[in-house]
Design a protein around this motif. Structure first.
Motif, PDB file in Angstrom:
ATOM      1  N   THR A  14       7.223  -9.256  -6.012  1.00  0.00           N
ATOM      2  CA  THR A  14       6.692  -9.053  -7.368  1.00  0.00           C
ATOM      3  C   THR A  14       7.786  -9.235  -8.413  1.00  0.00           C
ATOM      4  N   LEU A  15       8.971  -8.681  -8.131  1.00  0.00           N
ATOM      5  CA  LEU A  15      10.097  -8.840  -9.052  1.00  0.00           C
ATOM      6  C   LEU A  15      10.500 -10.306  -9.175  1.00  0.00           C
ATOM      7  N   ARG A  16      10.426 -11.021  -8.065  1.00  0.00           N
ATOM      8  CA  ARG A  16      10.825 -12.434  -8.050  1.00  0.00           C
ATOM      9  C   ARG A  16       9.922 -13.272  -8.961  1.00  0.00           C
ATOM     10  N   LYS A  17       8.636 -12.874  -9.107  1.00  0.00           N
ATOM     11  CA  LYS A  17       7.700 -13.614  -9.948  1.00  0.00           C
ATOM     12  C   LYS A  17       7.991 -13.431 -11.440  1.00  0.00           C
ATOM     13  N   CYS A  18       8.755 -12.406 -11.744  1.00  0.00           N
ATOM     14  CA  CYS A  18       9.082 -12.130 -13.148  1.00  0.00           C
ATOM     15  C   CYS A  18      10.145 -13.117 -13.626  1.00  0.00           C
ATOM     16  N   VAL A  19       9.814 -13.929 -14.617  1.00  0.00           N
ATOM     17  CA  VAL A  19      10.749 -14.935 -15.148  1.00  0.00           C
ATOM     18  C   VAL A  19      12.038 -14.277 -15.597  1.00  0.00           C
ATOM     19  N   PHE A  20      11.907 -13.101 -16.133  1.00  0.00           N
ATOM     20  CA  PHE A  20      13.047 -12.336 -16.634  1.00  0.00           C
ATOM     21  C   PHE A  20      14.080 -12.060 -15.532  1.00  0.00           C
ATOM     22  N   LEU A  21      13.593 -11.941 -14.282  1.00  0.00           N
ATOM     23  CA  LEU A  21      14.466 -11.580 -13.149  1.00  0.00           C
ATOM     24  C   LEU A  21      14.608 -12.698 -12.129  1.00  0.00           C
ATOM     25  N   ALA A  22      14.025 -13.853 -12.410  1.00  0.00           N
ATOM     26  CA  ALA A  22      13.946 -14.919 -11.408  1.00  0.00           C
ATOM     27  C   ALA A  22      15.306 -15.427 -10.952  1.00  0.00           C
ATOM     28  N   GLY A  23      16.325 -15.310 -11.787  1.00  0.00           N
ATOM     29  CA  GLY A  23      17.639 -15.850 -11.431  1.00  0.00           C
ATOM     30  C   GLY A  23      18.499 -14.924 -10.602  1.00  0.00           C
ATOM     31  N   LEU A  24      17.996 -13.734 -10.304  1.00  0.00           N
ATOM     32  CA  LEU A  24      18.808 -12.754  -9.570  1.00  0.00           C
ATOM     33  C   LEU A  24      18.776 -13.010  -8.060  1.00  0.00           C
ATOM     34  N   ASP A  25      19.883 -12.686  -7.422  1.00  0.00           N
ATOM     35  CA  ASP A  25      19.973 -12.819  -5.965  1.00  0.00           C
ATOM     36  C   ASP A  25      19.052 -11.807  -5.284  1.00  0.00           C
ATOM     37  N   GLU A  26      18.711 -12.120  -4.029  1.00  0.00           N
ATOM     38  CA  GLU A  26      17.837 -11.247  -3.239  1.00  0.00           C
ATOM     39  C   GLU A  26      18.424  -9.850  -3.103  1.00  0.00           C
ATOM     40  N   SER A  27      19.739  -9.760  -2.972  1.00  0.00           N
ATOM     41  CA  SER A  27      20.379  -8.447  -2.779  1.00  0.00           C
ATOM     42  C   SER A  27      20.216  -7.566  -4.011  1.00  0.00           C
ATOM     43  N   VAL A  28      20.303  -8.182  -5.195  1.00  0.00           N
ATOM     44  CA  VAL A  28      20.151  -7.417  -6.432  1.00  0.00           C
ATOM     45  C   VAL A  28      18.710  -6.921  -6.554  1.00  0.00           C
ATOM     46  N   LEU A  29      17.760  -7.809  -6.251  1.00  0.00           N
ATOM     47  CA  LEU A  29      16.353  -7.415  -6.313  1.00  0.00           C
ATOM     48  C   LEU A  29      16.049  -6.316  -5.307  1.00  0.00           C
ATOM     49  N   ALA A  30      16.710  -6.372  -4.153  1.00  0.00           N
ATOM     50  CA  ALA A  30      16.497  -5.348  -3.127  1.00  0.00           C
ATOM     51  C   ALA A  30      16.974  -3.987  -3.617  1.00  0.00           C
ATOM     52  N   VAL A  31      18.139  -3.958  -4.269  1.00  0.00           N
ATOM     53  CA  VAL A  31      18.651  -2.691  -4.821  1.00  0.00           C
ATOM     54  C   VAL A  31      17.677  -2.145  -5.852  1.00  0.00           C
ATOM     55  N   MET A  32      17.184  -3.031  -6.713  1.00  0.00           N
ATOM     56  CA  MET A  32      16.242  -2.621  -7.756  1.00  0.00           C
ATOM     57  C   MET A  32      14.955  -2.103  -7.136  1.00  0.00           C
ATOM     58  N   ALA A  33      14.443  -2.838  -6.120  1.00  0.00           N
ATOM     59  CA  ALA A  33      13.177  -2.457  -5.489  1.00  0.00           C
ATOM     60  C   ALA A  33      13.277  -1.107  -4.784  1.00  0.00           C
ATOM     61  N   SER A  34      14.454  -0.794  -4.278  1.00  0.00           N
ATOM     62  CA  SER A  34      14.628   0.469  -3.546  1.00  0.00           C
ATOM     63  C   SER A  34      14.560   1.684  -4.457  1.00  0.00           C
ATOM     64  N   LYS A  35      14.673   1.460  -5.774  1.00  0.00           N
ATOM     65  CA  LYS A  35      14.727   2.585  -6.706  1.00  0.00           C
ATOM     66  C   LYS A  35      13.479   2.704  -7.595  1.00  0.00           C
ATOM     67  N   ILE A  36      12.466   1.888  -7.330  1.00  0.00           N
ATOM     68  CA  ILE A  36      11.250   1.954  -8.145  1.00  0.00           C
ATOM     69  C   ILE A  36      10.032   2.109  -7.262  1.00  0.00           C
ATOM     70  N   GLU A  37       8.992   2.713  -7.819  1.00  0.00           N
ATOM     71  CA  GLU A  37       7.726   2.895  -7.118  1.00  0.00           C
ATOM     72  C   GLU A  37       6.589   2.410  -8.015  1.00  0.00           C
ATOM     73  N   PRO A  38       5.519   1.845  -7.428  1.00  0.00           N
ATOM     74  CA  PRO A  38       4.352   1.467  -8.236  1.00  0.00           C
ATOM     75  C   PRO A  38       3.733   2.691  -8.898  1.00  0.00           C
ATOM     76  N   LEU A  39       3.204   2.467 -10.091  1.00  0.00           N
ATOM     77  CA  LEU A  39       2.612   3.566 -10.859  1.00  0.00           C
ATOM     78  C   LEU A  39       1.183   3.184 -11.229  1.00  0.00           C
ATOM     79  N   LEU A  40       0.210   4.043 -10.874  1.00  0.00           N
ATOM     80  CA  LEU A  40      -1.192   3.775 -11.180  1.00  0.00           C
ATOM     81  C   LEU A  40      -1.544   4.430 -12.516  1.00  0.00           C
ATOM     82  N   ILE A  41      -2.013   3.621 -13.458  1.00  0.00           N
ATOM     83  CA  ILE A  41      -2.331   4.106 -14.808  1.00  0.00           C
ATOM     84  C   ILE A  41      -3.830   3.953 -15.049  1.00  0.00           C
ATOM     85  N   GLU A  42      -4.462   4.996 -15.549  1.00  0.00           N
ATOM     86  CA  GLU A  42      -5.893   4.945 -15.830  1.00  0.00           C
ATOM     87  C   GLU A  42      -6.169   4.082 -17.065  1.00  0.00           C
TER      88      GLU A  42
END
Length: 418
Positions: A14-42
């Motif tokens: 999902t992060l990779r699809k974001c143009v804003f983050l598309a240039g980042l290496d897999e390792s950076v995205l992995a660190v970011m992904a490990s610290k965030i959780e999906p949030l369900l909003i009504e």
């Protein structure tokens, strides 16, 4: 059979699809992904509020959200779209609000998580900056394209305004013993109000027309030109010889009535049948004034009642004699008659006068019209100027909400006509 993605892999994808983050290496995205959780909003929850300082960016995994400002929807965001990304780069306040349209699943990335992840790879900041600049270049190109389209639109509107202006009188007739003045102030580049003042051929009668087409903008402007042209043409050419009989004849009043009835019925039937699908209509006041006697026959088709300011200080309203023109082919219009005496002034106007609003939402109203009136002033130009100034003072900083159209006509006394 494909192996389903783990929650971590799905978040990275999902992060990779974001143009804003598309240039980042897999390792950076992995660190970011490990610290965030999906949030369900009504549905109906405002995630970002205009004017607040932002600390978080959001990526929509599923759902829909709208970007809005002061009740205006600026954009609709769907799965894969990002918003609030500038908040993780600077400390500027939010420029608009974002509210969910339905239940939505989001990824939320705080500024701390964002910078912690970028700090793990020396080239990460450069990659993000490159993506931001690419996005800004695309935005600049879009702004340029929109600006060119806007300039083209403005040019077309200016042409339309000039064409429409040609349908309004450039001047009013100069009649011995009478003063006539007009005032027109459009709320937009093109307007729905119209007026006309013209002589009927071979007769002492003067036609006085003022109208207001429903709605505003280009559509109303097109119908304004149609109503005005139909009324003038049917008045000048719709009856035998386009003339009235001699003013001294016993049938002069009947002939004036005939011109009024023919013009109003012709105009009404044409609009109501030929353009039935548009549901456009207009309020119209149409008077025929015998400039030798002061007698005026008129039809008031749903328009604001003109006011006669009598020399003796009294006032008279010319009430409605029929419904608006253009809605029903069989609409009926009645003709009434009044007489202007020397020293009397008649004032006709559109609803942009009485319905002018100030910042509190209050209307100018009929009472203020009567207070602002100066029928004993130097001339009718001064009368209209005083009225317009009073409207402007009352409105204050509030925007003009409707066209302002005014006509004034005075029967001069001997010393004034001198």
């Amino acid at each position: 059979m494909e192996t389903p993605l783990t929650p971590m892999e799905y978040t990275i994808a999902t992060l990779r699809k974001c143009v804003f983050l598309a240039g980042l290496d897999e390792s950076v995205l992995a660190v970011m992904a490990s610290k965030i959780e999906p949030l369900l909003i009504e549905a109906g929850n405002t995630i970002v509020t205009k004017g607040e300082t932002g600390l978080t960016m959001y990526i929509i995994i599923a759902g829909v959200a709208k970007v809005h400002d002061d009740g205006v929807t600026l954009a609709t965001l769907k799965s894969g779209d990002v918003f609030g990304e500038m908040a993780v780069l600077d400390s500027e306040v939010r420029s608009a609000s974002v509210t969910t349209e339905c239940e939505s699943l989001l990824l939320c990335i705080s500024r701390d998580v964002f910078y912690d992840a970028l700090s793990t790879e020396p080239g990460a900041f450069k990659a993000v900056i490159h993506s931001v600049l690419q996005g800004k270049r695309g935005l600049i190109s879009e702004i340029k394209a929109r600006s060119l389209r806007l300039l083209s639109y403005q040019k077309e509107m200016e042409i339309g305004r000039r064409i429409q202006a040609d349908f309004l009188p450039k001047s009013v007739p100069d009649l011995e013993g009478w003063e006539i003045a007009s005032c027109f102030e459009a709320a937009r580049d093109v307007a729905g109000d119209f007026y006309d003042v013209f002589r009927l051929t071979s007769s002492p009668h003067l036609a006085i027309v003022i109208g207001d087409v429903c709605d505003k903008g280009v559509g109303a402007a097109l119908f304004m030109t149609l109503f005005r042209s139909l009324i003038r043409a049917s008045s000048l050419y719709g009856c035998i010889g386009s003339t009235l009989v001699d003013a001294g004849s016993e049938t002069a009043a009947n002939s004036a009535e005939g011109v009024l009835m023919n013009s109003m019925h012709t105009t009404n039937r044409y609009i109501a049948t030929t353009h039935a699908g548009s549901s456009m209509f207009a309020s119209v006041f149409f008077g025929l004034l015998d400039t030798q006697t002061g007698e005026m026959s008129y039809v008031n088709a749903g328009h604001e009642a003109p006011i006669i300011f009598r020399k003796n200080g009294k006032t008279e309203m010319l009430a409605i004699t029929g419904g608006v023109a253009g809605l029903f082919p069989a609409a009926n219009f009645e003709v009434e008659t009044t007489t202007l005496n020397k020293g009397d002034l008649i004032f006709t106007y559109s609803d942009g006068v009485n319905e002018a609003k100030n910042t509190a939402g209050h209307q100018f109203g009929e009472e203020r019209i009567l207070k602002a009136a100066t029928p004993d002033g130097d001339d009718v130009e001064s009368f209209l100027c005083s009225m317009l100034n009073a409207i402007h003072r009352f409105r204050g900083e509030a925007d003009q909400s409707d066209d302002i159209t005014m006509l004034a006509l005075k029967y001069l006394e001997l010393d004034e006509a001198g």
